[in-house]
Design a protein around this motif. Structure first.
Motif, PDB file in Angstrom:
ATOM      1  N   ASP A 235       0.320  -1.105  -0.392  1.00  0.00           N
ATOM      2  CA  ASP A 235      -0.130   0.000   0.227  1.00  0.00           C
ATOM      3  C   ASP A 235       0.416   1.464  -0.033  1.00  0.00           C
ATOM      4  O   ASP A 235      -0.037   2.367  -0.299  1.00  0.00           O
ATOM      5  CB  ASP A 235      -0.618   0.057   1.145  1.00  0.00           C
ATOM      6  CG  ASP A 235      -2.349  -0.842   1.605  1.00  0.00           C
ATOM      7  OD1 ASP A 235      -2.908  -1.243   0.709  1.00  0.00           O
ATOM      8  OD2 ASP A 235      -1.692  -2.283   2.068  1.00  0.00           O
ATOM      9  N   ALA A 236       1.671   1.605   0.646  1.00  0.00           N
ATOM     10  CA  ALA A 236       3.127   2.564   0.482  1.00  0.00           C
ATOM     11  C   ALA A 236       4.166   1.591   0.680  1.00  0.00           C
ATOM     12  O   ALA A 236       4.407   0.076   0.560  1.00  0.00           O
ATOM     13  CB  ALA A 236       2.701   3.141   1.240  1.00  0.00           C
TER      14      ALA A 236
ATOM     15  N   LYS B 297       1.265   4.607  -5.176  1.00  0.00           N
ATOM     16  CA  LYS B 297       1.431   4.621  -4.030  1.00  0.00           C
ATOM     17  C   LYS B 297       1.597   5.696  -2.998  1.00  0.00           C
ATOM     18  O   LYS B 297       2.929   6.467  -3.810  1.00  0.00           O
ATOM     19  CB  LYS B 297       1.427   3.404  -3.514  1.00  0.00           C
ATOM     20  CG  LYS B 297       0.378   2.208  -4.631  1.00  0.00           C
ATOM     21  CD  LYS B 297       0.772   0.827  -4.164  1.00  0.00           C
ATOM     22  CE  LYS B 297      -0.440  -0.122  -4.885  1.00  0.00           C
ATOM     23  NZ  LYS B 297      -0.098  -1.728  -4.764  1.00  0.00           N
ATOM     24  N   PRO B 298       1.248   6.093  -2.214  1.00  0.00           N
ATOM     25  CA  PRO B 298       2.156   7.153  -1.192  1.00  0.00           C
ATOM     26  C   PRO B 298       4.090   6.555  -0.898  1.00  0.00           C
ATOM     27  O   PRO B 298       4.033   5.355  -1.265  1.00  0.00           O
ATOM     28  CB  PRO B 298       1.556   6.378  -0.213  1.00  0.00           C
ATOM     29  CG  PRO B 298       0.132   6.211  -0.543  1.00  0.00           C
ATOM     30  CD  PRO B 298       0.151   5.726  -0.736  1.00  0.00           C
TER      31      PRO B 298
ATOM     32  N   GLU C 139       7.173  12.742  -0.198  1.00  0.00           N
ATOM     33  CA  GLU C 139       7.828  13.895   1.178  1.00  0.00           C
ATOM     34  C   GLU C 139       8.320  12.274   1.902  1.00  0.00           C
ATOM     35  O   GLU C 139       9.028  11.550   1.467  1.00  0.00           O
ATOM     36  CB  GLU C 139       6.243  12.180   1.746  1.00  0.00           C
ATOM     37  CG  GLU C 139       5.831  12.378   3.133  1.00  0.00           C
ATOM     38  CD  GLU C 139       4.403  12.023   3.991  1.00  0.00           C
ATOM     39  OE1 GLU C 139       4.373  11.886   5.517  1.00  0.00           O
ATOM     40  OE2 GLU C 139       3.586  11.873   3.133  1.00  0.00           O
TER      41      GLU C 139
ATOM     42  N   ASN D 120      -0.623   7.502   8.697  1.00  0.00           N
ATOM     43  CA  ASN D 120      -0.791   8.058   8.111  1.00  0.00           C
ATOM     44  C   ASN D 120      -1.266   7.539   7.346  1.00  0.00           C
ATOM     45  O   ASN D 120      -2.587   7.289   6.588  1.00  0.00           O
ATOM     46  CB  ASN D 120      -0.181   9.151   7.650  1.00  0.00           C
ATOM     47  CG  ASN D 120      -0.282  10.529   8.478  1.00  0.00           C
ATOM     48  OD1 ASN D 120      -1.217  10.261   9.331  1.00  0.00           O
ATOM     49  ND2 ASN D 120       0.976  11.533   7.849  1.00  0.00           N
ATOM     50  N   ILE D 121      -0.367   5.904   6.893  1.00  0.00           N
ATOM     51  CA  ILE D 121      -1.715   5.013   5.143  1.00  0.00           C
ATOM     52  C   ILE D 121      -2.228   4.177   6.153  1.00  0.00           C
ATOM     53  O   ILE D 121      -3.462   4.075   6.049  1.00  0.00           O
ATOM     54  CB  ILE D 121       0.287   3.861   5.310  1.00  0.00           C
ATOM     55  CG1 ILE D 121       1.308   5.202   4.530  1.00  0.00           C
ATOM     56  CG2 ILE D 121      -0.612   3.757   4.348  1.00  0.00           C
ATOM     57  CD1 ILE D 121       0.667   6.251   3.704  1.00  0.00           C
TER      58      ILE D 121
ATOM     59  N   ASP E   9      -2.711  10.634   2.848  1.00  0.00           N
ATOM     60  CA  ASP E   9      -1.684  10.715   2.377  1.00  0.00           C
ATOM     61  C   ASP E   9      -1.321  12.273   1.767  1.00  0.00           C
ATOM     62  O   ASP E   9      -2.061  13.102   0.942  1.00  0.00           O
ATOM     63  CB  ASP E   9      -1.970  10.042   1.083  1.00  0.00           C
ATOM     64  CG  ASP E   9      -0.882   9.940  -0.876  1.00  0.00           C
ATOM     65  OD1 ASP E   9      -0.231  10.322   0.143  1.00  0.00           O
ATOM     66  OD2 ASP E   9      -1.695   9.241  -1.423  1.00  0.00           O
ATOM     67  N   GLU E  10      -0.603  12.184   2.641  1.00  0.00           N
ATOM     68  CA  GLU E  10      -0.125  13.838   2.268  1.00  0.00           C
ATOM     69  C   GLU E  10       0.939  14.320   0.955  1.00  0.00           C
ATOM     70  O   GLU E  10       0.725  15.818   0.899  1.00  0.00           O
ATOM     71  CB  GLU E  10       0.678  14.304   3.266  1.00  0.00           C
ATOM     72  CG  GLU E  10       0.400  13.941   4.489  1.00  0.00           C
ATOM     73  CD  GLU E  10       1.106  14.723   6.150  1.00  0.00           C
ATOM     74  OE1 GLU E  10       1.976  14.317   5.755  1.00  0.00           O
ATOM     75  OE2 GLU E  10       0.506  14.836   7.258  1.00  0.00           O
TER      76      GLU E  10
ATOM     77  N   LYS F 139      -0.025  13.341  -2.812  1.00  0.00           N
ATOM     78  CA  LYS F 139      -0.378  12.767  -3.814  1.00  0.00           C
ATOM     79  C   LYS F 139      -0.261  13.637  -5.158  1.00  0.00           C
ATOM     80  O   LYS F 139       0.275  13.438  -5.709  1.00  0.00           O
ATOM     81  CB  LYS F 139      -2.128  12.360  -3.016  1.00  0.00           C
ATOM     82  CG  LYS F 139      -2.533  11.924  -4.857  1.00  0.00           C
ATOM     83  CD  LYS F 139      -3.719  11.648  -4.304  1.00  0.00           C
ATOM     84  CE  LYS F 139      -4.479  10.820  -5.769  1.00  0.00           C
ATOM     85  NZ  LYS F 139      -4.070  11.441  -6.975  1.00  0.00           N
TER      86      LYS F 139
ATOM     87  N   ARG G 228       2.968  14.287  -5.920  1.00  0.00           N
ATOM     88  CA  ARG G 228       3.532  12.912  -6.803  1.00  0.00           C
ATOM     89  C   ARG G 228       2.834  12.769  -8.277  1.00  0.00           C
ATOM     90  O   ARG G 228       3.931  12.654  -9.034  1.00  0.00           O
ATOM     91  CB  ARG G 228       3.405  11.795  -6.102  1.00  0.00           C
ATOM     92  CG  ARG G 228       3.478  11.259  -4.938  1.00  0.00           C
ATOM     93  CD  ARG G 228       3.639   9.768  -4.568  1.00  0.00           C
ATOM     94  NE  ARG G 228       2.210   9.272  -4.459  1.00  0.00           N
ATOM     95  CZ  ARG G 228       1.645   9.343  -3.698  1.00  0.00           C
ATOM     96  NH1 ARG G 228       2.383   9.944  -1.952  1.00  0.00           N
ATOM     97  NH2 ARG G 228       0.737   9.041  -3.599  1.00  0.00           N
TER      98      ARG G 228
END
Length: 498
Positions: free
Chosen positions: A391-392, A409-410, A437, A451-452, A457-458, A460, A463
């Motif tokens: 997921d990250a 994805k983060p 980040e 956070n995840i 998602d700080e 996005k 990215r």
């Protein structure tokens, strides 16, 4: 018909035209007679080659045209000293002869022979989409040669070598030729592809200088360049590949500009296409891989984090010593989160040969992950399963980050604590990783994980900006475009821009 043979026949036809044009201007019967005899011989040779390659003839009219020209040459010889007949037949012959190259082009099927020199399985993604594009074409014959990679180090007066030669191709359904059974001097492919530019880690027969003696060498970078500095300039422009490659694929115009300034060919052999390895992510999204039972049991119903570590502990960018044990201890026995650890594929060899003093630390981390209930040590040749399952991403400075960016994805970029000097200047960036980040503290890693877990998602938008600015050519079709472009360049060498 092989492209090289097709080219040879075309050149012979052009020679015939030059000879015929000379004959029309010359009054020396002895020279004319010899040229006509030579023309007979060439036309006979062309006819024989066509017979030997009859499966390549799309329309037999080309054979009739060759025979007709050959007959006319014999007629010209027979009336060489009868001026009225001679001039008329010669004129007709020249007209027919000049039509032959176009007819030859239209009625003969060309078969392009290409070879891919594959080594580390983790780098096959750089070639895969180009290979697949060539495989789909009926006018191409494709071979893959599996080659070894090795690293040597002198320790206690003895040279130790770690050789990597593993068959990762068969499980993917790709036939290959073992390197001992392949002789490029006999095969003479039209193009050869490599993704390894370093002569120090492969055998001399696969060095750029030696490959380029027999074919057109194409270099496909195995990694996405992140910045421009003295090291990257040397890697891109200072290695033999920059001199001996017929074509070098580039991720951006900044790379081409670098070659224009620093490489021996001043960028003439560089084409900006984006990197075929970026296509792999589109395969990952379109064709998700099923998890193995081990992965499924450890990852099921958890937020999954992919940790990518680098082996170069002496650099300012590797954080495996700073955060490795903290990360593993934090994830150990957690019920709601899971970790996939994918260390750089050369880590085992590096710690074994070059950094043996750290082997204990490395082995302890591996054992903890392997024996846990929610952590996986990912040693798969492909990163597809790790990308699909996670997921990250937590990552050291690495060329894997641009690949993961394409998953949308983060990402958290890990930095060493207390490193006050900036590693790079923003103007040197090829991929704007400064927008990611990032953290240089363990607390930052904890915050990111939290956070995840909570769906926050700080970065996005940042990215998305990186992808739009630096990876805009990533559309899943770079391999197809490269295949078409390179074949077109071969064709243009024969026919111009027709």
């Amino acid at each position: 018909m092989r492209f090289s043979l097709f080219k040879y026949i075309k050149e012979m036809l052009e020679t015939l035209i030059e000879a015929a044009e000379y004959i029309t201007r010359s009054g020396n019967k002895e020279i004319i007679e010899q040229l006509l005899l030579d023309s007979n011989m060439i036309l006979n040779r062309v006819e024989n080659v066509l017979y030997e390659n009859k499966e390549s003839i799309m329309n037999p009219i080309i054979v009739d045209e060759i025979k007709n020209c050959n007959k006319q040459v014999s007629m010209i010889l027979s009336c060489l000293y009868e001026e009225s007949k001679y001039s008329k037949i010669l004129s007709e012959y020249l007209i027919n002869l000049k039509e032959l190259p176009n007819s030859y082009k239209e009625n003969i099927l060309i078969k392009y022979h290409v070879v891919f020199f594959a080594e580390l399985g983790q780098k096959w993604d750089s070639m895969n989409s180009v290979y697949q594009a060539f495989m789909k074409r009926e006018d191409c014959e494709v071979k893959v040669v599996l080659t070894p990679i090795f690293r040597s180090v002198q320790s206690n007066g003895k040279v130790e070598t770690d050789v990597i030669y593993e068959d990762y191709l068969t499980p993917m359904g790709i036939d290959f030729i073992p390197y001992e059974q392949y002789d490029i001097a006999k095969d003479l492919p039209d193009m050869a592809f490599i993704s390894n530019p370093y002569e120090s880690v492969t055998l001399p027969q696969f060095w750029p200088e030696n490959i380029s003696k027999y074919t057109k060498l194409v270099y496909i970078p195995y990694y996405t360049g992140l910045l421009i500095n003295s090291d990257s300039i040397k890697a891109h422009c200072g290695l033999p590949i920059a001199k001996y490659a017929w074509r070098i694929l580039a991720q951006s115009y900044e790379i081409k500009d670098m070659h224009r300034e620093y490489s021996p060919k001043r960028g003439e052999n560089v084409i900006v296409t984006g990197l075929p390895k970026w296509d792999y992510l589109f395969d990952t999204k379109n064709f998700p891989l099923s998890l193995t039972s081990n992965w499924d049991s450890k990852l099921k119903n958890k937020k999954v984090f992919l940790w990518n570590s680098h082996y170069d502990v002496t650099s300012s960018t590797s954080t495996i010593f700073e955060y490795g044990k903290l990360i593993v201890d934090f994830f150990k026995n957690k019920k709601d989160i899971a970790l996939i650890w994918r260390p750089h594929p050369m880590t085992d060899s590096i710690f074994k040969l070059y950094l043996s003093q750290y082997e204990g630390y490395w082995n302890e981390l591996k054992d903890t992950v392997i024996n846990s209930e929610n952590m996986i040590l990912d040693t798969n040749k492909s990163y597809q399963m790790a990308f699909n399952s996670s997921d990250a991403l937590l990552s050291d400075w690495s060329s894997i980050i641009p690949q993961y960016l394409l998953t949308r994805k983060p990402i958290l970029l890990l930095k060493k604590p207390n490193v006050t000097d900036r590693i790079i200047d923003d103007s040197e960036m090829l991929i704007s990783l400064q927008l990611l980040e990032q953290t240089d503290q363990w607390s930052g890693i904890e915050k990111f994980i939290s956070n995840i877990k909570n769906g926050v998602d700080e970065s996005k938008e940042n990215r998305d900006e990186i992808i739009k600015k630096d990876l805009s050519s990533a559309d899943g079709r770079i391999g197809e475009k490269v295949c078409s472009l390179l074949l077109k360049e071969l064709q243009n060498e024969l026919f111009g821009n027709m």
